[in-house]
Design an enzyme around this catalytic site. Structure first.
Site, PDB file in Angstrom:
ATOM      1  N   LYS A 262       0.831  -1.200   0.000  1.00 32.74           N
ATOM      2  CA  LYS A 262       0.000   0.000   0.000  1.00 32.74           C
ATOM      3  C   LYS A 262       0.870   1.255   0.000  1.00 32.74           C
ATOM      4  O   LYS A 262       0.652   2.179  -0.790  1.00 32.74           O
ATOM      5  CB  LYS A 262      -0.901  -0.029   1.229  1.00 32.74           C
ATOM      6  CG  LYS A 262      -2.152   0.791   1.102  1.00 32.74           C
ATOM      7  CD  LYS A 262      -3.021   0.639   2.359  1.00 32.74           C
ATOM      8  CE  LYS A 262      -3.884  -0.612   2.318  1.00 32.74           C
ATOM      9  NZ  LYS A 262      -4.467  -0.918   3.641  1.00 32.74           N
TER      10      LYS A 262
ATOM     11  N   TYR B 283      11.957 -34.989 -20.145  1.00 31.03           N
ATOM     12  CA  TYR B 283      10.501 -34.822 -20.235  1.00 31.03           C
ATOM     13  C   TYR B 283       9.841 -35.172 -18.909  1.00 31.03           C
ATOM     14  O   TYR B 283      10.428 -35.846 -18.072  1.00 31.03           O
ATOM     15  CB  TYR B 283       9.911 -35.700 -21.355  1.00 31.03           C
ATOM     16  CG  TYR B 283       9.993 -37.183 -21.097  1.00 31.03           C
ATOM     17  CD1 TYR B 283       8.988 -37.852 -20.395  1.00 31.03           C
ATOM     18  CD2 TYR B 283      11.073 -37.936 -21.549  1.00 31.03           C
ATOM     19  CE1 TYR B 283       9.070 -39.218 -20.141  1.00 31.03           C
ATOM     20  CE2 TYR B 283      11.162 -39.292 -21.306  1.00 31.03           C
ATOM     21  CZ  TYR B 283      10.152 -39.932 -20.605  1.00 31.03           C
ATOM     22  OH  TYR B 283      10.238 -41.271 -20.345  1.00 31.03           O
TER      23      TYR B 283
ATOM     24  N   MET C 281      -4.635  -5.499  10.658  1.00 34.13           N
ATOM     25  CA  MET C 281      -5.531  -4.552  11.302  1.00 34.13           C
ATOM     26  C   MET C 281      -6.357  -3.763  10.288  1.00 34.13           C
ATOM     27  O   MET C 281      -5.848  -3.332   9.268  1.00 34.13           O
ATOM     28  CB  MET C 281      -4.737  -3.582  12.175  1.00 34.13           C
ATOM     29  CG  MET C 281      -5.624  -2.889  13.185  1.00 34.13           C
ATOM     30  SD  MET C 281      -4.808  -1.526  14.008  1.00 34.13           S
ATOM     31  CE  MET C 281      -5.125  -0.198  12.860  1.00 34.13           C
TER      32      MET C 281
ATOM     33  N   CYS D 195       7.638 -40.468 -14.669  1.00 34.82           N
ATOM     34  CA  CYS D 195       6.270 -40.898 -14.968  1.00 34.82           C
ATOM     35  C   CYS D 195       5.431 -41.053 -13.712  1.00 34.82           C
ATOM     36  O   CYS D 195       4.298 -41.486 -13.759  1.00 34.82           O
ATOM     37  CB  CYS D 195       6.269 -42.180 -15.786  1.00 34.82           C
ATOM     38  SG  CYS D 195       6.962 -43.591 -14.914  1.00 34.82           S
TER      39      CYS D 195
ATOM     40  N   HIS E   6      -7.343 -36.690   3.027  1.00 33.87           N
ATOM     41  CA  HIS E   6      -7.321 -37.785   2.060  1.00 33.87           C
ATOM     42  C   HIS E   6      -8.234 -37.479   0.867  1.00 33.87           C
ATOM     43  O   HIS E   6      -7.838 -37.608  -0.282  1.00 33.87           O
ATOM     44  CB  HIS E   6      -7.756 -39.082   2.749  1.00 33.87           C
ATOM     45  CG  HIS E   6      -7.814 -40.261   1.835  1.00 33.87           C
ATOM     46  ND1 HIS E   6      -8.970 -40.657   1.204  1.00 33.87           N
ATOM     47  CD2 HIS E   6      -6.845 -41.107   1.419  1.00 33.87           C
ATOM     48  CE1 HIS E   6      -8.710 -41.712   0.452  1.00 33.87           C
ATOM     49  NE2 HIS E   6      -7.430 -42.007   0.558  1.00 33.87           N
TER      50      HIS E   6
ATOM     51  N   GLY F 112      -6.571 -10.397   7.774  1.00 37.04           N
ATOM     52  CA  GLY F 112      -6.072 -10.732   9.111  1.00 37.04           C
ATOM     53  C   GLY F 112      -5.288  -9.596   9.707  1.00 37.04           C
ATOM     54  O   GLY F 112      -5.070  -9.525  10.911  1.00 37.04           O
TER      55      GLY F 112
ATOM     56  N   ARG G 197      -3.288  -1.514  -6.659  1.00 40.31           N
ATOM     57  CA  ARG G 197      -2.534  -2.772  -6.555  1.00 40.31           C
ATOM     58  C   ARG G 197      -2.941  -3.678  -7.705  1.00 40.31           C
ATOM     59  O   ARG G 197      -3.997  -3.481  -8.325  1.00 40.31           O
ATOM     60  CB  ARG G 197      -2.807  -3.459  -5.219  1.00 40.31           C
ATOM     61  CG  ARG G 197      -4.249  -3.880  -5.060  1.00 40.31           C
ATOM     62  CD  ARG G 197      -4.481  -4.634  -3.746  1.00 40.31           C
ATOM     63  NE  ARG G 197      -5.903  -4.676  -3.473  1.00 40.31           N
ATOM     64  CZ  ARG G 197      -6.448  -4.637  -2.260  1.00 40.31           C
ATOM     65  NH1 ARG G 197      -5.691  -4.560  -1.193  1.00 40.31           N
ATOM     66  NH2 ARG G 197      -7.753  -4.705  -2.098  1.00 40.31           N
TER      67      ARG G 197
ATOM     68  N   ARG H 244      -3.469   3.034   8.407  1.00 40.32           N
ATOM     69  CA  ARG H 244      -3.726   1.844   7.582  1.00 40.32           C
ATOM     70  C   ARG H 244      -2.535   0.897   7.627  1.00 40.32           C
ATOM     71  O   ARG H 244      -1.399   1.307   7.423  1.00 40.32           O
ATOM     72  CB  ARG H 244      -3.967   2.275   6.132  1.00 40.32           C
ATOM     73  CG  ARG H 244      -4.798   3.525   6.000  1.00 40.32           C
ATOM     74  CD  ARG H 244      -4.739   4.144   4.612  1.00 40.32           C
ATOM     75  NE  ARG H 244      -5.340   3.321   3.576  1.00 40.32           N
ATOM     76  CZ  ARG H 244      -5.302   3.615   2.286  1.00 40.32           C
ATOM     77  NH1 ARG H 244      -4.670   4.705   1.870  1.00 40.32           N
ATOM     78  NH2 ARG H 244      -5.873   2.814   1.404  1.00 40.32           N
TER      79      ARG H 244
ATOM     80  N   SER I 273      13.139 -43.886 -16.699  1.00 40.55           N
ATOM     81  CA  SER I 273      11.956 -43.115 -16.344  1.00 40.55           C
ATOM     82  C   SER I 273      11.786 -43.246 -14.836  1.00 40.55           C
ATOM     83  O   SER I 273      11.715 -44.358 -14.311  1.00 40.55           O
ATOM     84  CB  SER I 273      10.736 -43.664 -17.080  1.00 40.55           C
ATOM     85  OG  SER I 273       9.597 -42.932 -16.685  1.00 40.55           O
TER      86      SER I 273
END
Ligand code: ADP
Ligand code: MG
Ligand code: MG
Length: 922
Positions: A41, A895, A122, A875, A473, A120, A355, A111, A808
């Site tokens: 800011k 790759y 102030m 892979c 999970h 979060g 911003r 600010r 691989s």
């Protein structure tokens, strides 16, 4: 942009360091390059001032002051306060007002502003500097008593809540009571006298709740507010956010003290928020809202419904034109879409913030492409502006926006895996499979999932859980298999017994249609229509990925087992198949029966064949086993050859890596416990077939099947698997070539830990290949290589490379064996807890672990030392994870190979891995 004067290289300061950077009168001491020190800011305000834009004068207290404040145990660094007073004085001079001057008071906002904009921190305090005396000055100057008292009661309310920790509802209740007493519908209906009384009540509340009088000295107010901003840096909400976003805790926050301008001085005043382009679509139109006669926080708080910004064009055409021009200037200057905050005081426009704008996936892609076309950014910059997750989102189906707008929302949870899923609710995995088998579409609803639910997750359209976070999970698996998932939907009470779920007084039962939006975390009643997100219909995304292709060094291949998958991956831009798992073909339809037939006699038949080779004659049982085995394998060979031909055709001209059989054989047989129950329950009536099956399953049972007879070990114990698969591959090549195709096969041996495993398998395979060539009368080209997925294989990669033309990396097994974790058990169990508790930084099955990457690097170096032209790829599932892809780039792989729907993401990620782009706002 030019600045009118050279900012002072240094400013006089009493503190040991310079903690203050001021701006005003067209000159600023800071600029946009100083975000670390001034916060986003503060840097933005300085830069706008330098650019000649109208910004009310003020100053920034640096992030360094914040860090030093904490280092000193919550004390302002010595001398800082004197420097603040000096800075306040400068602002007084610039504005001609006085802080605490009753005749012409200077009021300021305080600010917070860290390097990254962070929820979060102030909240901003407006109107600081007001007290009973300065208030009279404000009233006299504006000739508006009501405005003065309103500003004052707002200030006590804001300061009381934000700085002095008084509960907001204490003020709200007093305000409501005042409104009721005066028969006022809105705040704006309260007159000066009522507001004055309210201000008195607010002060009484502060005294009662904090035991402290509301501070009337503007300097005390400033001191307290400054310290409150610093303190909020280590507030819980800010800490949680930083942990989640991986933002360092030692950055600190700056404090911005800004001269107040008033948008609530009448109908020629107002305040608003606007984006220089539409942050939802990316369209080049000014997008935002504004309110006449209102103060900053009113727009965001939704106190009144704010009209769209273009209404300003009719109400204040000159100001609007100026604002449009400023927006364009800032966009050009920052070379990105800006998110602007502004206030109009009596017809004069002031800029309060700029911003880079947060944006949706669709907007990110369109904006990046447009900015390139407009000559504002380079293609490389455009690539760095798009998050891999954006690409992923754009390829998922979405709900029709109109239908979604009208839909009834049941609950909202975590947006764990993007995409839209529609199906009938089922509450356990077995039911999911049963229903899908009879042609239903289902959404699996669980309190939380475990590895036992995998089969249900795999067939469901989407997954909904009541518990668990972004690394639960359900979330992890859903992302991996590309299913939409809403996790941790705490509002949802799931009852397995009655097979119902309830949230916000809405219930649904098994069989009811629900719609789950994994991109937003929302769950809706009924089956909402979806719009599919076809890659082919997204020219802008394709354009950007084409740019990515020019930049990236690594190729992107895909893991595909079927011709349809291969074809889709090709549309997405895959340059080869890095993993074709032959055994996946074993499970389809009639094949499983054939495979089982072969497995049941495999050991007997293999031993019999060995006897025969040694010159013995076989007895009838042995001969029969051989005949059964060979006949089953012959059928399998024909089917596999067909599969390979299909894949070769789909990938015509591109490499296809085919891995020979990998999993332990019991995976193709019925479950031991189930078979045991079946035979036991049947007792004497159990069939001979079932008894034999049970005996075979028992004989093949292993304590640790993932470390048991699988991969190349299996091929060496039962060589016919290798032979049959080799014949199927080679005859497939011959057949496709004969019809004008250009098949390119690479045969890959899994799970090699010792070089002899590879050389023995190779000998077996080459003998078979010669036989095929002799029979067909042609030479067939194929390449022979191996997976590196056992730590010993990586450690001896120099020896292994003597026999392999390519490596691989199978990073699932390699991670599993390097950590010594059984993935199936760990991910449903302690592993997620490990991640939650910070014992592990990330789930190593999701993001390549550095030690595993180190092992890979060693294998790469050793392998290349033996064979400089060794081809190297990955892979494992990590091949589709952007962070892991960056590690593969550094290791020097040729790759990455990932599931088809990750290919576009990997194309971008591989390009980003090459570019070292500017740091992005989080
Ligand atoms: P946030 O970081 O939450 O956006 P800001 O510090 O930008 O908080 O403040 C929120 C709003 O308060 C601003 O958009 C603006 O409307 C208002 N505001 C802040 N400072 C001033 C000021 N000096 N004069 C008038 N309004 C202000
Ligand atoms: Mg703001
Ligand atoms: Mg493996």
């Amino acid at each position: 942009m030019t600045s009118t004067a050279t900012p002072a290289g240094d400013r006089a300061h009493s503190a040991a360091k310079r903690y203050i950077y001021g701006w005003g009168g067209g000159v600023a001491e800071g600029d946009s390059s100083m975000r670390d020190l001034l916060g986003g800011k503060g840097a933005g305000l300085a830069e706008m001032t330098n650019a000649g834009l109208p910004v009310p004068p003020g100053f920034t207290i640096t992030t360094e002051a914040c860090n030093d404040y904490f280092a000193a145990g919550g004390q302002l660094p010595e001398g800082l306060w004197a420097d603040v007073l000096e800075a306040v004085h400068e602002v007084e001079v610039l504005t001609g007002k006085g802080f605490g001057n009753a005749a012409d008071p200077l009021l300021v906002s305080v600010r917070s502003g860290a390097k990254f904009s962070m929820p979060g921190m102030m909240d901003t305090v407006l109107n600081l500097g007001l007290n009973e005396e300065t208030l009279h000055g404000l009233v006299a100057l504006t000739g508006n008593e009501r405005f003065g008292w309103d500003a004052y009661r707002r200030f006590i309310q804001m300061f009381g809540r934000i700085v002095m920790d008084v509960k907001g509802e204490r003020f709200d209740h007093a305000l409501d009571a005042a409104k009721a007493a005066h028969g006022a519908a809105q705040d704006t209906d309260l007159d000066a006298a009522a507001l004055k009384a309210l201000a008195g009540e607010f002060k009484a509340i502060v005294l009662e709740d904090t035991g402290r009088a509301f501070p009337s000295d503007p300097l005390d107010q400033l001191d307290l507010a400054t310290k409150a901003v610093f303190a909020s840096w280590f507030g819980k909400r800010a800490m949680d956010y930083r942990n989640n976003q991986k933002i360092a805790h030692d950055l600190g926050t700056a404090v911005n003290v800004v001269t107040m301008v008033f948008g609530n001085m009448g109908d020629d005043s107002g305040t608003g928020v606007a984006f220089t382009r539409d942050p939802n679509t990316g369209e080049k139109v000014l997008y935002g809202e504004y309110l006449t006669n209102a103060q900053g926080e009113d727009v965001v708080a939704g106190i009144r419904t704010a009209p769209k910004i273009n209404q300003m064009q009719t109400e204040m055409p000159a100001v609007y034109a100026e604002f449009v021009r400023i927006g364009e200037q800032l966009e050009r200057h920052y070379r990105d879409v800006q998110d602007l905050e502004f206030t109009i005081e009596r017809g004069k426009l002031y800029m309060l913030q700029t911003r880079s704008a947060k944006r949706t996936a669709a907007a990110a892609v369109k904006i990046a492409a447009d900015l390139v076309d407009e000559g504002l950014i380079t293609r490389d910059e455009a690539l760095m502006r798009i998050e891999p997750a954006h690409v992923d989102q754009l390829l998922r189906d979405q709900f029709d926006p109109t239908a979604r707008g009208a839909a009834v929302r049941i609950a909202k949870g975590l947006n764990a895996s993007p995409g839209a899923a529609v199906g009938r609710a089922v509450f356990d995995a077995d039911t999911a499979v049963e229903w899908v088998d009879r042609g239903e579409r289902v959404v699996l609803v669980r309190v939380e999932t475990s590895p036992d639910d995998f089969h249900g997750m795999a067939v469901a359209q989407g997954i909904l859980t009541a518990r668990g976070g972004a690394t639960s999970h359900a979330a992890v698996v859903a992302r991996q298999i590309g299913k939409p998932c809403v996790a941790g939907c705490h509002e949802l009470a799931v009852d397995y017994r009655t097979k119902t779920a309830t949230a916000n007084d809405i219930s649904f039962a098994e069989g009811d249609w629900i719609s789950v939006d994994g991109s937003t975390g929302e769950v809706f009643v009924g089956a909402l229509p979806t719009v599919s997100a076809r890659f082919e219909d997204q020219p802008e995304l394709q354009r950007i990925l084409d740019w990515a292709d020019e930049v990236r060094r690594m190729e992107v291949w895909t893991n595909a087992d079927k011709p349809e998958e291969a074809a889709m991956a090709r549309i997405y831009g895959a340059q080869g198949i890095g993993l074709c798992r032959t055994e996946h073909m074993f499970r389809e339809g009639e094949r499983l029966e054939i495979v089982r037939g072969a497995i049941l006699v495999a050991n007997v038949a293999t031993r019999a064949k060995a006897k025969r080779a040694a010159g013995e004659t076989l007895d009838a049982d042995d001969a029969e086993a051989v005949a059964t085995f060979d006949s089953a394998m012959a059928k399998l060979e024909v089917l596999q050859q067909g599969d390979f031909e299909g894949i070769f055709r789909a990938m015509d001209g591109l490499p296809v890596v085919i891995r020979l059989i990998d999993p332990p054989l019991h995976e193709f047989l019925p479950n031991l416990e189930e078979q045991l129950v079946k035979v036991t329950l049947a007792g004497d009536a159990a069939s001979e077939e079932d008894r034999v099956l049970l005996a075979t399953i028992k004989s093949m049972h292993e304590q640790n099947p993932m470390l048991g007879l699988r991969g190349c070990r299996l091929g060496l114990m039962i060589p016919d698997f290798v032979k049959v698969q080799t014949r199927a591959i080679l005859n497939g090549l011959i057949a496709v070539k004969a019809t004008g195709g250009h098949p390119k096969a690479k045969i890959m041996i899994p799970l090699v830990g010792h070089v002899n495993e590879l050389s023995a398998t190779k000998a077996l395979l080459e003998a078979e290949a010669k036989a095929v060539e002799a029979a067909a009368g042609v030479e067939v080209e194929y390449v022979f290589g191996t997976m590196i997925e056992v730590p010993r294989g990586a450690l001896t990669a120099d020896e292994i490379a003597k026999h392999a033309a390519f490596f691989s990396f199978g990073t699932n097994d390699l991670t599993q064996m390097t950590f010594g974790y059984s993935r199936d058990d760990a991910e449903g169990g302690f592993l997620l807890k490990y991640v939650e508790d910070g014992i592990l930084p990330v789930n190593p099955f999701q993001t390549l672990d550095d030690a595993v990457a180190g092992l890979m690097k060693m294998a790469v170096d050793k392998g290349r030392a033996t064979r400089p032209d060794l081809e190297l790829g990955i892979c494992g599932e990590h091949g589709g994870d952007p962070e892991s892809i960056a590690k593969c780039e550094r290791i020097g792989l040729d790759y990455v190979s990932c599931s088809p729907f990750r290919v576009p993401v990997a194309r971008l990620a591989a390009a980003q891995a090459v570019l070292t782009g500017p740091e992005r706002d989080k």
